[in-house]
Design a protein around this motif. Structure first.
Motif, PDB file in Angstrom:
ATOM      1  N   GLU A 251       0.326  25.846  -1.259  1.00  0.00           N
ATOM      2  CA  GLU A 251       1.032  25.745   0.015  1.00  0.00           C
ATOM      3  C   GLU A 251       0.056  25.402   1.138  1.00  0.00           C
ATOM      4  O   GLU A 251      -1.046  25.944   1.220  1.00  0.00           O
ATOM      5  N   LEU A 252       0.479  24.483   1.995  1.00  0.00           N
ATOM      6  CA  LEU A 252      -0.297  24.125   3.184  1.00  0.00           C
ATOM      7  C   LEU A 252       0.414  24.716   4.396  1.00  0.00           C
ATOM      8  O   LEU A 252       1.550  24.344   4.698  1.00  0.00           O
ATOM      9  N   THR A 253      -0.240  25.629   5.077  1.00  0.00           N
ATOM     10  CA  THR A 253       0.428  26.435   6.110  1.00  0.00           C
ATOM     11  C   THR A 253       0.072  26.022   7.533  1.00  0.00           C
ATOM     12  O   THR A 253       0.599  26.611   8.480  1.00  0.00           O
ATOM     13  N   LEU A 254      -0.806  25.028   7.702  1.00  0.00           N
ATOM     14  CA  LEU A 254      -1.349  24.756   9.034  1.00  0.00           C
ATOM     15  C   LEU A 254      -1.015  23.351   9.532  1.00  0.00           C
ATOM     16  O   LEU A 254      -1.750  22.786  10.341  1.00  0.00           O
ATOM     17  N   GLU A 255       0.114  22.802   9.082  1.00  0.00           N
ATOM     18  CA  GLU A 255       0.509  21.491   9.593  1.00  0.00           C
ATOM     19  C   GLU A 255       0.845  21.600  11.078  1.00  0.00           C
ATOM     20  O   GLU A 255       1.587  22.494  11.500  1.00  0.00           O
ATOM     21  N   GLU A 256       0.301  20.678  11.867  1.00  0.00           N
ATOM     22  CA  GLU A 256       0.547  20.689  13.300  1.00  0.00           C
ATOM     23  C   GLU A 256       1.934  20.126  13.605  1.00  0.00           C
ATOM     24  O   GLU A 256       2.378  19.165  12.991  1.00  0.00           O
ATOM     25  N   ARG A 257       2.613  20.741  14.540  1.00  0.00           N
ATOM     26  CA  ARG A 257       3.953  20.301  14.922  1.00  0.00           C
ATOM     27  C   ARG A 257       3.879  18.961  15.650  1.00  0.00           C
ATOM     28  O   ARG A 257       3.030  18.749  16.515  1.00  0.00           O
ATOM     29  N   ARG A 258       4.758  18.052  15.289  1.00  0.00           N
ATOM     30  CA  ARG A 258       4.822  16.760  15.960  1.00  0.00           C
ATOM     31  C   ARG A 258       5.933  16.790  17.014  1.00  0.00           C
ATOM     32  O   ARG A 258       6.939  17.487  16.865  1.00  0.00           O
ATOM     33  N   ALA A 259       5.742  16.028  18.074  1.00  0.00           N
ATOM     34  CA  ALA A 259       6.706  16.002  19.169  1.00  0.00           C
ATOM     35  C   ALA A 259       8.056  15.471  18.689  1.00  0.00           C
ATOM     36  O   ALA A 259       8.122  14.600  17.818  1.00  0.00           O
ATOM     37  N   ASP A 260       9.144  16.014  19.267  1.00  0.00           N
ATOM     38  CA  ASP A 260      10.477  15.552  18.906  1.00  0.00           C
ATOM     39  C   ASP A 260      10.623  14.062  19.194  1.00  0.00           C
ATOM     40  O   ASP A 260      10.182  13.557  20.232  1.00  0.00           O
ATOM     41  N   ALA A 261      11.252  13.365  18.258  1.00  0.00           N
ATOM     42  CA  ALA A 261      11.448  11.918  18.385  1.00  0.00           C
ATOM     43  C   ALA A 261      12.899  11.542  18.647  1.00  0.00           C
ATOM     44  O   ALA A 261      13.179  10.434  19.114  1.00  0.00           O
TER      45      ALA A 261
ATOM     46  N   ILE B 220       0.850  -1.192   0.000  1.00  0.00           N
ATOM     47  CA  ILE B 220       0.000   0.000   0.000  1.00  0.00           C
ATOM     48  C   ILE B 220       0.885   1.240   0.000  1.00  0.00           C
ATOM     49  O   ILE B 220       1.866   1.314   0.752  1.00  0.00           O
ATOM     50  N   ALA B 221       0.544   2.195  -0.840  1.00  0.00           N
ATOM     51  CA  ALA B 221       1.230   3.488  -0.830  1.00  0.00           C
ATOM     52  C   ALA B 221       0.193   4.569  -1.082  1.00  0.00           C
ATOM     53  O   ALA B 221      -0.819   4.331  -1.752  1.00  0.00           O
ATOM     54  N   TYR B 222       0.447   5.751  -0.536  1.00  0.00           N
ATOM     55  CA  TYR B 222      -0.469   6.862  -0.783  1.00  0.00           C
ATOM     56  C   TYR B 222       0.321   8.172  -0.829  1.00  0.00           C
ATOM     57  O   TYR B 222       1.440   8.260  -0.315  1.00  0.00           O
ATOM     58  N   ASP B 223      -0.297   9.145  -1.483  1.00  0.00           N
ATOM     59  CA  ASP B 223       0.291  10.487  -1.546  1.00  0.00           C
ATOM     60  C   ASP B 223      -0.161  11.285  -0.336  1.00  0.00           C
ATOM     61  O   ASP B 223      -1.368  11.427  -0.089  1.00  0.00           O
ATOM     62  N   ARG B 224       0.788  11.810   0.417  1.00  0.00           N
ATOM     63  CA  ARG B 224       0.427  12.678   1.532  1.00  0.00           C
ATOM     64  C   ARG B 224      -0.120  14.012   1.006  1.00  0.00           C
ATOM     65  O   ARG B 224      -0.006  14.324  -0.185  1.00  0.00           O
ATOM     66  N   ARG B 225      -0.701  14.775   1.888  1.00  0.00           N
ATOM     67  CA  ARG B 225      -1.171  16.109   1.507  1.00  0.00           C
ATOM     68  C   ARG B 225      -0.014  16.895   0.897  1.00  0.00           C
ATOM     69  O   ARG B 225       1.104  16.900   1.412  1.00  0.00           O
TER      70      ARG B 225
ATOM     71  N   GLU C 243      -7.426  21.141   1.268  1.00  0.00           N
ATOM     72  CA  GLU C 243      -7.631  22.531   1.625  1.00  0.00           C
ATOM     73  C   GLU C 243      -6.537  22.935   2.611  1.00  0.00           C
ATOM     74  O   GLU C 243      -5.856  22.088   3.197  1.00  0.00           O
ATOM     75  N   ASP C 244      -6.360  24.229   2.802  1.00  0.00           N
ATOM     76  CA  ASP C 244      -5.360  24.713   3.755  1.00  0.00           C
ATOM     77  C   ASP C 244      -5.988  24.728   5.149  1.00  0.00           C
ATOM     78  O   ASP C 244      -6.408  25.754   5.659  1.00  0.00           O
ATOM     79  N   VAL C 245      -6.057  23.524   5.739  1.00  0.00           N
ATOM     80  CA  VAL C 245      -6.662  23.354   7.061  1.00  0.00           C
ATOM     81  C   VAL C 245      -5.622  22.731   7.991  1.00  0.00           C
ATOM     82  O   VAL C 245      -4.603  22.190   7.551  1.00  0.00           O
ATOM     83  N   ALA C 246      -5.875  22.819   9.296  1.00  0.00           N
ATOM     84  CA  ALA C 246      -4.977  22.186  10.265  1.00  0.00           C
ATOM     85  C   ALA C 246      -4.975  20.675  10.048  1.00  0.00           C
ATOM     86  O   ALA C 246      -6.030  20.062   9.835  1.00  0.00           O
ATOM     87  N   PHE C 247      -3.781  20.083  10.082  1.00  0.00           N
ATOM     88  CA  PHE C 247      -3.681  18.638   9.877  1.00  0.00           C
ATOM     89  C   PHE C 247      -2.414  18.111  10.508  1.00  0.00           C
ATOM     90  O   PHE C 247      -1.502  18.870  10.878  1.00  0.00           O
ATOM     91  N   ASN C 248      -2.361  16.800  10.615  1.00  0.00           N
ATOM     92  CA  ASN C 248      -1.192  16.102  11.140  1.00  0.00           C
ATOM     93  C   ASN C 248      -1.005  14.839  10.306  1.00  0.00           C
ATOM     94  O   ASN C 248      -1.945  14.068  10.114  1.00  0.00           O
ATOM     95  N   HIS C 249       0.199  14.631   9.795  1.00  0.00           N
ATOM     96  CA  HIS C 249       0.437  13.480   8.917  1.00  0.00           C
ATOM     97  C   HIS C 249       0.224  12.146   9.641  1.00  0.00           C
ATOM     98  O   HIS C 249      -0.154  11.151   9.002  1.00  0.00           O
TER      99      HIS C 249
END
Length: 280
Positions: A191-201, A54-59, A67-73
Motif C-alpha cells: 500500500e502507498l499511503t502518501l499520494e499527494e492530493r491533486r486539485a479538483d478538475a 509509450i505506456a508505463y505502469d504507475r506506482r 517505496e511508501d514516500v510522498a508522490f504525485n502521479h
C-alpha cells in the motif's frame, strides 16, 4: 508486450515502461484496475501507423516498484516524459489514467497535442451509484475487509470488465484472463499511503481547449456515462462516442471498436485527414 522496455527512476520509485514505433508520441495511461498491458493492441496499431507509442505502469501497478514516500502521479508523468525527451504528446487515458491526463493538461496545456479519455475519472467529480451498483460495491468492501484478494479481484472484474448491470462473466476468454492478472498484481502491491492530493478538475473542464475524443461504454457505471455526457457539453473541442455493449475497459474487450476511433483521431491531430481529403 511487443516493444522496447524502459525504466524511469523518480522520487523513491522505479517506473516500468515500454515503447514502440517512431514519430509523434502517444502516451497511454492505464486504468486503476489494470496496468500498461491493457494498451497492447492500441500500441501495436499506433506504432504501425507511424507514431511512437509509450505506456508505463504507475506506482502500485504492474512491474513498477515504489517505496511508501510522498508522490504525485502528475510529477511522475512529467519525469517519464523527460526521460523520453518528450515535450508534447497525445495522452490516451482510461478511468484513473484519464483523470491523470486531464490533470496534466490543466497544469501543462501547451504540452498536450490531444486527449483521448475513456470512461474517465475527473478529480473532484460527483459519483453517485445506483442500488444495483451499490450492491457490487458492498461485495467489494466485504471481500476487502476479509482480506480475500481473489474474491475482490472477481468482484472487480464483474464491476469493471463485465459492467455493474451486466451478468457476471459477460466478458470471457483472453480479456478476462488479462484483467484478472493485471488487477491481481495491483491488489497484492504494498500500500502507498502518501499520494499527494491533486486539485479538483471538474469545475475547470471548460478551460481545456485541446482536441479531445471522449469514449464511454454503455455498460459502464451510470455516473460515468452521465459524466461523459457532461464533458461532451463542457469541453469546447470534444468529440464524444458511446460504445454499444461495452463496459469500462474497451481497449481489451473490444479493441476492434477502440482502435479505428483512436487512429482516426490521431490522423486528424496530425493533419493526415486533411491531406487525404485534398487528394480525393
Amino acid at each position: 508486450m511487443v516493444g522496447t522496455p524502459f525504466s524511469v527512476a523518480v522520487r523513491g520509485a522505479t517506473l516500468a515502461g515500454i515503447a514502440a514505433g517512431e514519430g509523434l508520441p502517444v502516451v497511454f495511461l492505464h486504468a486503476g484496475v489494470c496496468d500498461k498491458r491493457m494498451w497492447q493492441s492500441q500500441m501495436d496499431e499506433v506504432a504501425e501507423e507511424g507514431w511512437e507509442a509509450i505506456a508505463y505502469d504507475r506506482r502500485g501497478y504492474g512491474e513498477s516498484v515504489s517505496e511508501d514516500v510522498a508522490f504525485n502521479h502528475v510529477d511522475d508523468l512529467v519525469a517519464v516524459l523527460a526521460a523520453r525527451d518528450i515535450h508534447a504528446a497525445v495522452l490516451v487515458g482510461c478511468s484513473m489514467g484519464g483523470g491523470l491526463a486531464v490533470d496534466f493538461a490543466l497544469r501543462y496545456p501547451g504540452r498536450v497535442l490531444g486527449l483521448v479519455l475513456i470512461g474517465t475519472s475527473i478529480t473532484g467529480a460527483p459519483a453517485e451509484v445506483s442500488e444495483v451498483e451499490q450492491q457490487l460495491e458492498m461485495a467489494e468492501e466485504d471481500a476487502f475487509e476479509r482480506g480475500d484478494l481473489d474474491m475482490l479481484n472477481k468482484v472487480q472484474a464483474h464491476e469493471w470488465l463485465d459492467g455493474p448491470r451486466a451478468a457476471n462473466g459477460r466478458v470471457g476468454g483472453a480479456a478476462r484472463t488479462l484483467f484478472l492478472d493485471m488487477n491481481g498484481v495491483a491488489l497484492r502491491k504494498p500500500e502507498l499511503t502518501l499520494e499527494e492530493r491533486r486539485a479538483d478538475a471538474y469545475q475547470r473542464m471548460d478551460s481545456i481547449n485541446t482536441p479531445t475524443l471522449l469514449m464511454v461504454g454503455d455498460q459502464d457505471f451510470n455516473y460515468l456515462i452521465e459524466r461523459h455526457d457532461h464533458l461532451s457539453e463542457e469541453m469546447p473541442n470534444a468529440f464524444a462516442v458511446v460504445l454499444e455493449d461495452v463496459a469500462h475497459i474497451p481497449s481489451i474487450e473490444r479493441p476492434d471498436l477502440v482502435n479505428p476511433l483512436l487512429l482516426q483521431f490521431l490522423d486528424a491531430i496530425s493533419g493526415d485527414a486533411d491531406d487525404e481529403d485534398e487528394d480525393e
